[in-house]
Motif scaffolding. Structure first.
Motif, PDB file in Angstrom:
ATOM      1  N   VAL A 120      22.294  21.228   7.656  1.00 28.75           N
ATOM      2  CA  VAL A 120      23.395  20.578   8.393  1.00 28.75           C
ATOM      3  C   VAL A 120      23.634  21.306   9.716  1.00 28.75           C
ATOM      4  CG1 VAL A 120      25.864  20.071   8.368  1.00 28.75           C
ATOM      5  CG2 VAL A 120      24.505  19.717   6.301  1.00 28.75           C
ATOM      6  N   ALA A 121      23.688  22.638   9.671  1.00 30.28           N
ATOM      7  CA  ALA A 121      23.931  23.417  10.903  1.00 30.28           C
ATOM      8  C   ALA A 121      22.817  23.172  11.917  1.00 30.28           C
ATOM      9  CB  ALA A 121      24.030  24.906  10.560  1.00 30.28           C
ATOM     10  N   GLY A 122      21.586  23.144  11.442  1.00 31.69           N
ATOM     11  CA  GLY A 122      20.447  22.920  12.347  1.00 31.69           C
ATOM     12  C   GLY A 122      20.482  21.550  12.983  1.00 31.69           C
ATOM     13  N   GLN A 123      20.881  20.546  12.192  1.00 31.14           N
ATOM     14  CA  GLN A 123      20.905  19.174  12.721  1.00 31.14           C
ATOM     15  C   GLN A 123      22.110  18.934  13.625  1.00 31.14           C
ATOM     16  OE1 GLN A 123      18.673  16.903  12.445  1.00 31.14           O
ATOM     17  NE2 GLN A 123      17.400  17.443  10.702  1.00 31.14           N
ATOM     18  N   ALA A 124      23.197  19.679  13.394  1.00 31.98           N
ATOM     19  CA  ALA A 124      24.404  19.454  14.185  1.00 31.98           C
ATOM     20  C   ALA A 124      24.309  20.089  15.571  1.00 31.98           C
ATOM     21  CB  ALA A 124      25.619  20.006  13.444  1.00 31.98           C
ATOM     22  N   ALA A 125      23.416  21.043  15.732  1.00 34.58           N
ATOM     23  CA  ALA A 125      23.300  21.740  17.025  1.00 34.58           C
ATOM     24  C   ALA A 125      22.456  20.915  17.993  1.00 34.58           C
ATOM     25  CB  ALA A 125      22.665  23.106  16.808  1.00 34.58           C
ATOM     26  N   PRO A 126      22.647  21.134  19.305  1.00 33.29           N
ATOM     27  CA  PRO A 126      21.776  20.454  20.272  1.00 33.29           C
ATOM     28  C   PRO A 126      20.391  21.089  20.251  1.00 33.29           C
ATOM     29  CG  PRO A 126      23.197  22.018  21.388  1.00 33.29           C
ATOM     30  CD  PRO A 126      23.608  22.027  19.935  1.00 33.29           C
ATOM     31  N   GLY A 127      19.486  20.517  21.023  1.00 32.07           N
ATOM     32  CA  GLY A 127      18.171  21.149  21.165  1.00 32.07           C
ATOM     33  C   GLY A 127      17.171  20.710  20.124  1.00 32.07           C
ATOM     34  N   PRO A 128      16.069  21.460  20.020  1.00 35.21           N
ATOM     35  CA  PRO A 128      14.956  21.029  19.165  1.00 35.21           C
ATOM     36  C   PRO A 128      15.301  21.050  17.683  1.00 35.21           C
ATOM     37  CG  PRO A 128      14.364  22.928  20.540  1.00 35.21           C
ATOM     38  CD  PRO A 128      15.818  22.726  20.684  1.00 35.21           C
ATOM     39  N   ASN A 129      14.538  20.275  16.895  1.00 35.52           N
ATOM     40  CA  ASN A 129      14.659  20.347  15.436  1.00 35.52           C
ATOM     41  C   ASN A 129      14.064  21.670  14.954  1.00 35.52           C
ATOM     42  OD1 ASN A 129      15.824  17.854  15.024  1.00 35.52           O
ATOM     43  ND2 ASN A 129      13.845  16.811  15.062  1.00 35.52           N
ATOM     44  N   GLY A 130      14.368  22.037  13.742  1.00 34.66           N
ATOM     45  CA  GLY A 130      13.752  23.234  13.166  1.00 34.66           C
ATOM     46  C   GLY A 130      14.594  24.477  13.302  1.00 34.66           C
ATOM     47  N   LEU A 131      15.745  24.368  13.993  1.00 34.90           N
ATOM     48  CA  LEU A 131      16.580  25.558  14.175  1.00 34.90           C
ATOM     49  C   LEU A 131      17.386  25.903  12.926  1.00 34.90           C
ATOM     50  CD1 LEU A 131      17.746  25.039  17.856  1.00 34.90           C
ATOM     51  CD2 LEU A 131      16.209  26.788  17.002  1.00 34.90           C
ATOM     52  N   TYR A 132      17.234  25.115  11.869  1.00 29.89           N
ATOM     53  CA  TYR A 132      17.900  25.483  10.612  1.00 29.89           C
ATOM     54  C   TYR A 132      17.366  26.822  10.096  1.00 29.89           C
ATOM     55  CZ  TYR A 132      13.994  24.469   7.489  1.00 29.89           C
ATOM     56  OH  TYR A 132      12.798  24.517   6.831  1.00 29.89           O
ATOM     57  N   ILE A 133      16.180  27.206  10.556  1.00 32.46           N
ATOM     58  CA  ILE A 133      15.596  28.506  10.194  1.00 32.46           C
ATOM     59  C   ILE A 133      16.535  29.640  10.635  1.00 32.46           C
ATOM     60  CG2 ILE A 133      13.649  30.070  10.679  1.00 32.46           C
ATOM     61  CD1 ILE A 133      12.593  27.840   9.112  1.00 32.46           C
ATOM     62  N   VAL A 134      17.192  29.461  11.787  1.00 34.77           N
ATOM     63  CA  VAL A 134      18.141  30.464  12.284  1.00 34.77           C
ATOM     64  C   VAL A 134      19.294  30.609  11.289  1.00 34.77           C
ATOM     65  CG1 VAL A 134      19.714  31.037  14.177  1.00 34.77           C
ATOM     66  CG2 VAL A 134      17.532  29.925  14.670  1.00 34.77           C
ATOM     67  N   SER A 135      19.751  29.480  10.789  1.00 29.59           N
ATOM     68  CA  SER A 135      20.848  29.481   9.819  1.00 29.59           C
ATOM     69  C   SER A 135      20.414  30.143   8.503  1.00 29.59           C
ATOM     70  CB  SER A 135      21.303  28.029   9.581  1.00 29.59           C
ATOM     71  OG  SER A 135      22.369  27.988   8.685  1.00 29.59           O
ATOM     72  N   VAL A 136      19.191  29.880   8.078  1.00 32.45           N
ATOM     73  CA  VAL A 136      18.660  30.527   6.868  1.00 32.45           C
ATOM     74  C   VAL A 136      18.683  32.047   7.052  1.00 32.45           C
ATOM     75  CG1 VAL A 136      16.565  30.901   5.498  1.00 32.45           C
ATOM     76  CG2 VAL A 136      17.236  28.581   6.125  1.00 32.45           C
ATOM     77  N   GLY A 137      18.209  32.506   8.218  1.00 37.34           N
ATOM     78  CA  GLY A 137      18.218  33.946   8.506  1.00 37.34           C
ATOM     79  C   GLY A 137      19.625  34.512   8.486  1.00 37.34           C
ATOM     80  N   TYR A 138      20.576  33.736   9.032  1.00 30.98           N
ATOM     81  CA  TYR A 138      21.976  34.196   9.053  1.00 30.98           C
ATOM     82  C   TYR A 138      22.530  34.295   7.634  1.00 30.98           C
ATOM     83  CZ  TYR A 138      26.914  34.496  10.202  1.00 30.98           C
ATOM     84  OH  TYR A 138      28.216  34.915  10.284  1.00 30.98           O
ATOM     85  N   PHE A 139      22.245  33.326   6.794  1.00 28.63           N
ATOM     86  CA  PHE A 139      22.729  33.375   5.409  1.00 28.63           C
ATOM     87  C   PHE A 139      22.187  34.607   4.679  1.00 28.63           C
ATOM     88  CE2 PHE A 139      23.795  28.682   5.281  1.00 28.63           C
ATOM     89  CZ  PHE A 139      25.122  28.879   4.934  1.00 28.63           C
ATOM     90  N   VAL A 140      20.955  34.988   4.976  1.00 28.73           N
ATOM     91  CA  VAL A 140      20.329  36.105   4.254  1.00 28.73           C
ATOM     92  C   VAL A 140      20.820  37.452   4.793  1.00 28.73           C
ATOM     93  CG1 VAL A 140      18.126  37.243   3.716  1.00 28.73           C
ATOM     94  CG2 VAL A 140      18.296  34.745   3.651  1.00 28.73           C
ATOM     95  N   ALA A 141      20.967  37.581   6.108  1.00 27.47           N
ATOM     96  CA  ALA A 141      21.250  38.912   6.666  1.00 27.47           C
ATOM     97  C   ALA A 141      22.190  38.888   7.867  1.00 27.47           C
ATOM     98  CB  ALA A 141      19.933  39.593   7.047  1.00 27.47           C
ATOM     99  N   GLY A 142      23.096  37.935   7.934  1.00 29.25           N
ATOM    100  CA  GLY A 142      24.078  37.931   9.016  1.00 29.25           C
ATOM    101  C   GLY A 142      23.453  37.704  10.386  1.00 29.25           C
ATOM    102  N   VAL A 143      24.105  38.211  11.431  1.00 29.23           N
ATOM    103  CA  VAL A 143      23.634  37.984  12.802  1.00 29.23           C
ATOM    104  C   VAL A 143      22.221  38.547  13.023  1.00 29.23           C
ATOM    105  CG1 VAL A 143      24.053  38.511  15.242  1.00 29.23           C
ATOM    106  CG2 VAL A 143      25.946  37.774  13.772  1.00 29.23           C
ATOM    107  N   PRO A 144      21.911  39.773  12.520  1.00 27.95           N
ATOM    108  CA  PRO A 144      20.519  40.242  12.686  1.00 27.95           C
ATOM    109  C   PRO A 144      19.522  39.288  12.013  1.00 27.95           C
ATOM    110  CG  PRO A 144      21.941  42.057  12.021  1.00 27.95           C
ATOM    111  CD  PRO A 144      22.767  40.813  11.905  1.00 27.95           C
ATOM    112  N   GLY A 145      19.903  38.725  10.876  1.00 33.59           N
ATOM    113  CA  GLY A 145      19.039  37.762  10.202  1.00 33.59           C
ATOM    114  C   GLY A 145      18.875  36.496  11.025  1.00 33.59           C
ATOM    115  N   GLY A 146      19.980  36.055  11.676  1.00 34.83           N
ATOM    116  CA  GLY A 146      19.898  34.893  12.559  1.00 34.83           C
ATOM    117  C   GLY A 146      18.936  35.149  13.712  1.00 34.83           C
TER     118      GLY A 146
END
Lengths: 188, 172
Positions: B48-74
């Motif tokens: 949902v976070a990846g799709q709600a943001a502007p820009g290219p698809n596939g940025l949900y990976i950033v959200s996955v990283g954030y869920f695992v390890a906070g901002v450094p994970g993002g």
């Protein structure tokens, strides 16, 4: 090979950054719309990129791992200003949206204590399932024509079944699909 | 999980996919099933976070990283998203003609088709988690029907789904 200069002046990295920032983050309609906007601005209007440079970047972006539109930004900007141009374009196209994604994810965690917010989030999670279903349909739909529906149904169905009911990993399934595509020619 | 390991796992998913969402089965296999770093609900929220943001698809990976390890994970997720696209540059230098070979094109078509099957298969556990009543089911069906017609309206669909969920809470 870098493009022959078609513009009167070579754009600075700052101008490349700003141009890709605007086109990639403010163009609605997904990857194809972004790439079309880049064609209009960089090939037709500013003449930073030749038609051939655009076409080869477009074709190779389709087979580059990762997000197609970011590969296209890297390739097209590399044609304009080599590696510094490619780095500027990819950062401009991805980092601002990535920051928005982090803020949205942080908001998701912070809102969990509110019952109303949890209800709204539950609605978005249901919509997310629909988005995944739509993504799968959109991947498959172009291949469901008269010449390709048989390999499409066989490969998609087998992939679904292998992941669902066997111990094969997704990467293993994709590798098997690639080998199948080499042996069983799927027409253009 | 160390940041390097997180980056390598996320990069493994992005480097073996050929569009924004086709990395999804690999991500779920590694982070939900194998390492148990993420729940299906968090993975769904990442999409949902990846799709709600502007820009290219596939940025949900950033959200996955954030869920695992906070901002450094993002940040690790961001790096995993932007690394593979640079592979186009050696391809532009050396492989321009190779890309047009019929067997290469056929293999890529087969991978894309297989990805559709994988995404559907991976969607099932998320659906079991998220569609836990008549209202979420109705939201999912309506969203699916709308997105099939208006493919680029994901932000609108997310906003409408949030409002529907909220309305359901207020009326119950």
């Amino acid at each position: 090979m870098l493009d022959e200069p078609v513009a009167v002046e070579r754009p600075t990295l700052y101008r490349i950054f700003l141009t890709y920032l605007r086109l990639a983050n403010l163009t609605f309609g997904g990857g194809d719309a972004i790439m079309a906007a880049i064609h209009t601005e960089l090939v037709t209007a500013r003449k930073w990129l030749s038609q051939e440079g655009y076409a080869i970047s477009y074709a190779l972006a389709r087979i580059t791992p990762g997000t197609n539109v970011l590969a296209f930004c890297a390739g097209s900007a590399w044609k304009i200003r080599a590696w510094p141009g490619a780095i500027a374009a990819v950062l401009a196209a991805s980092v601002p949206a990535g920051v928005v994604v982090i803020l949205l994810t942080a908001g998701y965690g912070a809102l969990q204590s509110s019952a109303a917010a949890r209800a709204a989030i539950a609605g978005t999670l249901a919509a997310s399932v629909a988005m995944m279903g739509t993504a799968a349909c959109n991947l498959l739909r172009p291949y469901l024509d008269r010449r390709r529906w048989v390999p499409a149904v066989v490969i998609a169905g087998t992939s679904f079944g292998l992941l669902q009911w066997s111990a094969m990993t997704p990467i293993g399934v994709l590798g098997l699909a690639a080998v199948t595509g080499i042996i069983w020619r799927i027409p253009e | 999980m160390s940041l390097l390991m997180l980056y390598l796992l996320l990069a493994k998913a992005t480097v073996t996919s050929f569009s924004g969402t086709t990395s999804f089965p690999v991500i779920r296999h590694d982070f939900v099933e194998h390492y148990h770093q993420l729940t299906d609900r968090q993975l769904n929220a990442a999409i949902v976070a990846g799709q709600a943001a502007p820009g290219p698809n596939g940025l949900y990976i950033v959200s996955v990283g954030y869920f695992v390890a906070g901002v450094p994970g993002g940040c690790a997720g961001m790096l995993a998203v932007i690394t593979p696209p640079f592979l186009i540059i050696p391809m532009l230098q050396f492989l321009g003609r190779w890309a047009d070979k019929p067997r290469v094109q056929s293999a890529l078509r087969a991978v894309t088709i297989a990805a559709a099957g994988l995404v559907l298969s991976t969607m099932l556990p998320l659906a079991r988690d998220a569609l836990n009543g008549p209202l979420p089911l109705a939201i999912a069906v309506a969203s699916f029907a709308f997105l099939l017609v208006k493919q680029q309206s994901t932000v609108l669909v997310i906003a409408a789904a949030a409002l529907a969920g909220l309305a359901g809470q207020l009326l119950s």
